[in-house]
Design a protein around this motif. Structure first.
Motif, PDB file in Angstrom:
ATOM      1  N   ILE A  85     123.779 -10.989  28.865  1.00 24.58           N
ATOM      2  CA  ILE A  85     122.558 -11.173  28.089  1.00 24.58           C
ATOM      3  C   ILE A  85     122.629 -12.475  27.306  1.00 24.58           C
ATOM      4  O   ILE A  85     121.651 -13.241  27.233  1.00 24.58           O
ATOM      5  N   ALA A  86     123.816 -12.771  26.736  1.00 24.77           N
ATOM      6  CA  ALA A  86     123.964 -14.008  25.973  1.00 24.77           C
ATOM      7  C   ALA A  86     123.714 -15.221  26.859  1.00 24.77           C
ATOM      8  O   ALA A  86     123.043 -16.177  26.459  1.00 24.77           O
ATOM      9  N   ARG A  87     124.220 -15.163  28.083  1.00 27.44           N
ATOM     10  CA  ARG A  87     124.041 -16.276  29.026  1.00 27.44           C
ATOM     11  C   ARG A  87     122.565 -16.461  29.352  1.00 27.44           C
ATOM     12  O   ARG A  87     122.049 -17.582  29.387  1.00 27.44           O
ATOM     13  N   LEU A  88     121.864 -15.335  29.580  1.00 25.33           N
ATOM     14  CA  LEU A  88     120.442 -15.421  29.909  1.00 25.33           C
ATOM     15  C   LEU A  88     119.647 -15.950  28.716  1.00 25.33           C
ATOM     16  O   LEU A  88     118.707 -16.729  28.878  1.00 25.33           O
ATOM     17  N   GLU A  89     120.036 -15.533  27.502  1.00 24.81           N
ATOM     18  CA  GLU A  89     119.325 -16.002  26.311  1.00 24.81           C
ATOM     19  C   GLU A  89     119.556 -17.490  26.114  1.00 24.81           C
ATOM     20  O   GLU A  89     118.645 -18.231  25.755  1.00 24.81           O
ATOM     21  N   GLN A  90     120.791 -17.915  26.384  1.00 25.34           N
ATOM     22  CA  GLN A  90     121.142 -19.317  26.181  1.00 25.34           C
ATOM     23  C   GLN A  90     120.359 -20.216  27.127  1.00 25.34           C
ATOM     24  O   GLN A  90     119.887 -21.280  26.741  1.00 25.34           O
ATOM     25  N   THR A  91     120.218 -19.774  28.383  1.00 24.74           N
ATOM     26  CA  THR A  91     119.503 -20.606  29.356  1.00 24.74           C
ATOM     27  C   THR A  91     118.005 -20.321  29.334  1.00 24.74           C
ATOM     28  O   THR A  91     117.262 -20.906  30.115  1.00 24.74           O
ATOM     29  N   GLY A  92     117.578 -19.433  28.458  1.00 22.23           N
ATOM     30  CA  GLY A  92     116.142 -19.169  28.313  1.00 22.23           C
ATOM     31  C   GLY A  92     115.544 -18.404  29.474  1.00 22.23           C
ATOM     32  O   GLY A  92     114.340 -18.457  29.709  1.00 22.23           O
ATOM     33  N   LYS A  93     116.396 -17.694  30.240  1.00 23.24           N
ATOM     34  CA  LYS A  93     115.879 -16.978  31.415  1.00 23.24           C
ATOM     35  C   LYS A  93     115.622 -15.509  31.130  1.00 23.24           C
ATOM     36  O   LYS A  93     115.164 -14.782  32.002  1.00 23.24           O
ATOM     37  N   LEU A  94     115.935 -15.069  29.920  1.00 29.48           N
ATOM     38  CA  LEU A  94     115.869 -13.642  29.630  1.00 29.48           C
ATOM     39  C   LEU A  94     114.452 -13.098  29.766  1.00 29.48           C
ATOM     40  O   LEU A  94     114.228 -12.064  30.398  1.00 29.48           O
ATOM     41  N   GLU A  95     113.496 -13.843  29.186  1.00 25.54           N
ATOM     42  CA  GLU A  95     112.101 -13.371  29.175  1.00 25.54           C
ATOM     43  C   GLU A  95     111.608 -13.052  30.585  1.00 25.54           C
ATOM     44  O   GLU A  95     110.959 -12.038  30.824  1.00 25.54           O
ATOM     45  N   SER A  96     111.944 -13.951  31.539  1.00 25.35           N
ATOM     46  CA  SER A  96     111.424 -13.781  32.902  1.00 25.35           C
ATOM     47  C   SER A  96     112.070 -12.595  33.610  1.00 25.35           C
ATOM     48  O   SER A  96     111.576 -12.119  34.634  1.00 25.35           O
ATOM     49  N   GLN A  97     113.204 -12.124  33.095  1.00 23.34           N
ATOM     50  CA  GLN A  97     113.909 -11.018  33.751  1.00 23.34           C
ATOM     51  C   GLN A  97     113.515  -9.653  33.191  1.00 23.34           C
ATOM     52  O   GLN A  97     114.001  -8.641  33.666  1.00 23.34           O
ATOM     53  N   LEU A  98     112.659  -9.651  32.173  1.00 25.80           N
ATOM     54  CA  LEU A  98     112.323  -8.371  31.549  1.00 25.80           C
ATOM     55  C   LEU A  98     111.225  -7.657  32.321  1.00 25.80           C
ATOM     56  O   LEU A  98     110.289  -8.280  32.819  1.00 25.80           O
ATOM     57  N   VAL A  99     111.372  -6.345  32.427  1.00 29.61           N
ATOM     58  CA  VAL A  99     110.361  -5.537  33.128  1.00 29.61           C
ATOM     59  C   VAL A  99     110.106  -4.271  32.310  1.00 29.61           C
ATOM     60  O   VAL A  99     110.907  -3.902  31.446  1.00 29.61           O
ATOM     61  N   ALA A 100     108.994  -3.619  32.630  1.00 28.10           N
ATOM     62  CA  ALA A 100     108.659  -2.375  31.934  1.00 28.10           C
ATOM     63  C   ALA A 100     109.371  -1.203  32.589  1.00 28.10           C
ATOM     64  O   ALA A 100     109.842  -1.295  33.720  1.00 28.10           O
ATOM     65  N   GLU A 101     109.446  -0.097  31.867  1.00 26.48           N
ATOM     66  CA  GLU A 101     110.078   1.103  32.388  1.00 26.48           C
ATOM     67  C   GLU A 101     109.186   1.721  33.475  1.00 26.48           C
ATOM     68  O   GLU A 101     107.961   1.579  33.441  1.00 26.48           O
ATOM     69  N   ALA A 102     109.822   2.414  34.421  1.00 27.23           N
ATOM     70  CA  ALA A 102     109.063   3.066  35.495  1.00 27.23           C
ATOM     71  C   ALA A 102     108.245   4.222  34.916  1.00 27.23           C
ATOM     72  O   ALA A 102     108.544   4.728  33.830  1.00 27.23           O
ATOM     73  N   THR A 103     107.222   4.630  35.663  1.00 20.90           N
ATOM     74  CA  THR A 103     106.380   5.733  35.190  1.00 20.90           C
ATOM     75  C   THR A 103     107.191   7.028  35.156  1.00 20.90           C
ATOM     76  O   THR A 103     108.178   7.161  35.889  1.00 20.90           O
ATOM     77  N   PRO A 104     106.775   7.977  34.325  1.00 21.33           N
ATOM     78  CA  PRO A 104     107.533   9.241  34.223  1.00 21.33           C
ATOM     79  C   PRO A 104     107.693   9.943  35.568  1.00 21.33           C
ATOM     80  O   PRO A 104     108.752  10.506  35.852  1.00 21.33           O
ATOM     81  N   GLY A 105     106.659   9.872  36.388  1.00 19.81           N
ATOM     82  CA  GLY A 105     106.739  10.516  37.697  1.00 19.81           C
ATOM     83  C   GLY A 105     107.855   9.920  38.536  1.00 19.81           C
ATOM     84  O   GLY A 105     108.660  10.632  39.145  1.00 19.81           O
ATOM     85  N   LEU A 106     107.911   8.595  38.564  1.00 22.10           N
ATOM     86  CA  LEU A 106     108.957   7.909  39.328  1.00 22.10           C
ATOM     87  C   LEU A 106     110.335   8.236  38.765  1.00 22.10           C
ATOM     88  O   LEU A 106     111.281   8.478  39.515  1.00 22.10           O
ATOM     89  N   ARG A 107     110.402   8.248  37.422  1.00 26.50           N
ATOM     90  CA  ARG A 107     111.682   8.541  36.796  1.00 26.50           C
ATOM     91  C   ARG A 107     112.172   9.933  37.205  1.00 26.50           C
ATOM     92  O   ARG A 107     113.341  10.138  37.503  1.00 26.50           O
ATOM     93  N   ALA A 108     111.235  10.885  37.221  1.00 28.24           N
ATOM     94  CA  ALA A 108     111.586  12.248  37.628  1.00 28.24           C
ATOM     95  C   ALA A 108     112.127  12.240  39.057  1.00 28.24           C
ATOM     96  O   ALA A 108     113.113  12.902  39.375  1.00 28.24           O
ATOM     97  N   LEU A 109     111.475  11.444  39.913  1.00 31.81           N
ATOM     98  CA  LEU A 109     111.914  11.344  41.308  1.00 31.81           C
ATOM     99  C   LEU A 109     113.344  10.809  41.379  1.00 31.81           C
ATOM    100  O   LEU A 109     114.176  11.327  42.133  1.00 31.81           O
ATOM    101  N   PHE A 110     113.629   9.781  40.581  1.00 32.11           N
ATOM    102  CA  PHE A 110     114.978   9.202  40.579  1.00 32.11           C
ATOM    103  C   PHE A 110     116.011  10.255  40.179  1.00 32.11           C
ATOM    104  O   PHE A 110     117.061  10.377  40.796  1.00 32.11           O
TER     105      PHE A 110
END
Lengths: 321, 242
Positions: free
Chosen positions: A269-294
């Motif tokens: 995470i520190a490396r990604l923050e340092q190179t400013g790539k962290l923001e582009s790697q962030l995603v939202a959590e899967a929907t509850p239905g999908l999570r249940a499937l997992f």
């Protein structure tokens, strides 16, 4: 600090997840069909074999799924070939994003075990009056003035604190690298020995027939090793330890919780923050239905694994080895 | 991070590495294409060229050299009968081989009350293998009716010269002599006696066991300790808490 709702960081691509799901399914099928043949003398083995249509069809399924696994292993090799950053060819292989082992991994493994044992606390120098004893010892053998003695002791203390500090993992921990490369020794070994036994008339043109006796045992021991490793160690690390309990969804959802990753993989995470790539790697959590499937899928795999492991261990005295 | 001068310094090295990689790959591809244009290597040529491979294929598949039955030198069964001298002069002056009945026309000749005995009364070890236990074969399905000739008797169907054709191929269609050197009554690979009778099996077995035990000796304690440590760890403060 992160955009609203995007609490997770990307870790595996959809293709990588597909590889894992296929490996899971084929591995469990191979384990179940193989064990049902090995345990056919017991009622447990007979019951297991009946799921796949009996002793003979177990072998048919085992052979086809084995060839399927070999194909996917080769496809994975091809995938790696195209995935390598050829523009920075030699260097890209040894970066922190690569799964190739580095010397750092060995050091981190030692640091990690030291952390598990709590060596930093055990060796805290004030305990047992260790510092005083060392001071007396230095005085006796060197007759150094007090000032010098203190600086030596401080350096000793500093060295210990380096050894005993917890490891700062980057993207791939050494145990994850081991799990990945273990497949690279398992599939060729099981695949080659399996192919030799699947086409014995052809293979005995090149090896003597008694080679089949040898190959049979190699296949058997390697498969037991692989199953025990997956059903005990891999499952424990991904499900039971507190960090990932009740299940590490990374391999199904493709992402991990940012806060959790910051804790377990701080250097990444520190490396990604340092190179400013962290923001582009962030995603939202899967929907509850999908999570249940997992969860259902993951726990189904656990259940099958536990069934095979426990059944295999319990019934192992009653088969002809 | 690599600074610019350093990058410039490494540029020719990287470029030449890349170039050599592609040229090697390219020449390999060309070589593959060329190989497809060559005529296939014919076994008949091998026969003319070298003594060692002469008639091998034919011997293996038929067990014959011209009109003579042959046993290929490469297919000496690796499992020996304990007590028999092997090596340069295998024929023991004590006649042990005859006494332990590997060359008799009726291997059970002279055994008292033979008619009333079941095979497994003496051959209990030979009932514990895949063909018997899983394949549900009976002894007679391979060894035949009375009299059962010794394995190495000239006219025995079990003689390694013709075993593949007379015995194995009853089920395994197309079995060759090499195929038939599979050891049906395989010894227990873990036993020390296997080191004498089937050394390859013994060493490979123990190598694999060492590999497995080694892996678990590292990863079982490692994983258990890890789980314990995380369980006893103080809870990390998350962002919401103070």
């Amino acid at each position: 600090m992160s955009p609203k709702g995007k609490t997770r960081i990307r870790r595996f691509s959809p293709v990588q997840r597909l590889f894992h799901v296929l490996l899971m399914l084929s591995f469990l099928t191979q384990g179940a069909t193989g064990l049902s043949r090995m345990y056919i003398e017991t009622s447990w083995g007979k019951g297991l074999a009946s799921v796949f249509g009996g002793y003979e069809s177990c072998l048919t399924i085992h052979k086809y799924v084995g060839i399927f696994m070999i194909c996917w292993f080769l496809i994975h090799g091809l995938y790696l070939f195209f995935k390598i950053d050829w523009r920075q060819f030699p260097r890209s292989l040894f970066g922190p994003d690569s799964l190739l082992p580095r010397f750092e991994d060995l050091g981190q493994a030692i640091q990690h075990v030291a952390w598990m044992l709590g060596i930093d606390r055990l060796l805290r120098l004030d305990r047992w009056g260790f510092l005083k004893k060392l001071d007396d010892f230095l005085l006796r053998i060197t007759r150094l003035p007090p000032l010098n003695r203190v600086s030596y002791l401080k350096e000793f203390d500093g060295l210990l604190s380096v050894i005993t500090k917890p490891p700062r993992f980057d993207r791939w921990g050494y145990w994850e690298k081991f799990d990945y490369w273990a497949v690279f020794w398992g599939i060729p070994l099981l695949g080659v020995t399996g192919l030799i036994m699947a086409f014995p008339l052809f293979s005995t043109r090149f090896i003597p027939g008694w080679g089949l006796n040898v190959v049979f045992w190699v296949h058997r021991i390697e498969s037991i090793l692989a199953m025990c490793h997956v059903f005990i160690i891999h499952f424990f690390i991904a499900h039971l330890r507190r960090h990932s309990f009740p299940m590490d969804r990374a391999m199904f959802e493709g992402s991990v919780d940012l806060a959790a990753a910051r804790h377990e993989k701080p250097a990444w995470i520190a490396r990604l923050e340092q190179t400013g790539k962290l923001e582009s790697q962030l995603v939202a959590e899967a929907t509850p239905g999908l999570r249940a499937l997992f969860y259902i899928f993951g726990y189904a795999a656990i259940a099958v694994g536990a069934f095979l492991l426990i059944g295999g261990l319990v019934n192992s005295p009653s088969i002809t080895w | 991070m690599v600074n610019k001068t350093e990058m410039r310094m490494w540029q020719p090295v990287v470029r030449s590495l890349r170039a050599s990689f592609w040229s090697v790959l390219g020449s390999l591809i060309w070589l593959l294409i060329l190989v497809t244009l060559l005529p296939n290597p014919a076994l008949a040529q091998g026969e003319m060229v070298t003594d060692i491979r002469r008639y091998r294929e034919r011997e293996l598949s038929t067990g014959y050299y011209e009109e003579y039955e042959v046993k290929s030198a490469r297919l000496v069964p690796i499992v020996s009968v304990p007590g028999i001298r092997r090596g340069l002069f295998p024929y023991s002056p004590t006649g042990a081989e005859v006494r332990i009945r590997t060359r008799l026309a009726d291997s059970h000749w002279g055994i008292k009350f033979y008619k009333d005995l079941r095979c497994e009364y003496c051959h209990i070890k030979e009932t514990r293998d895949i063909h018997t236990v899983r394949g549900n074969l009976t002894c007679r399905q391979c060894h035949g009716g009375e009299p059962i000739a010794s394995i190495n008797h000239y006219y025995s169907p079990m003689n390694p010269t013709r075993r593949h054709a007379y015995v194995c191929s009853k089920c395994h269609e197309g079995a060759s002599a090499s195929y038939a050197s599979y050891v049906i009554h395989a010894p227990n690979p873990a036993m020390l006696s296997t080191k004498e009778t089937f050394p390859v099996l013994f060493y490979v077995f123990w190598f694999m066991v060492a590999l497995a035990v080694g892996t678990f000796a590292v990863f079982l304690p490692h994983t258990a300790l890890w789980g314990l440590r995380e369980l006893l760890m103080k809870k990390e403060k998350t962002e919401g808490e103070s």
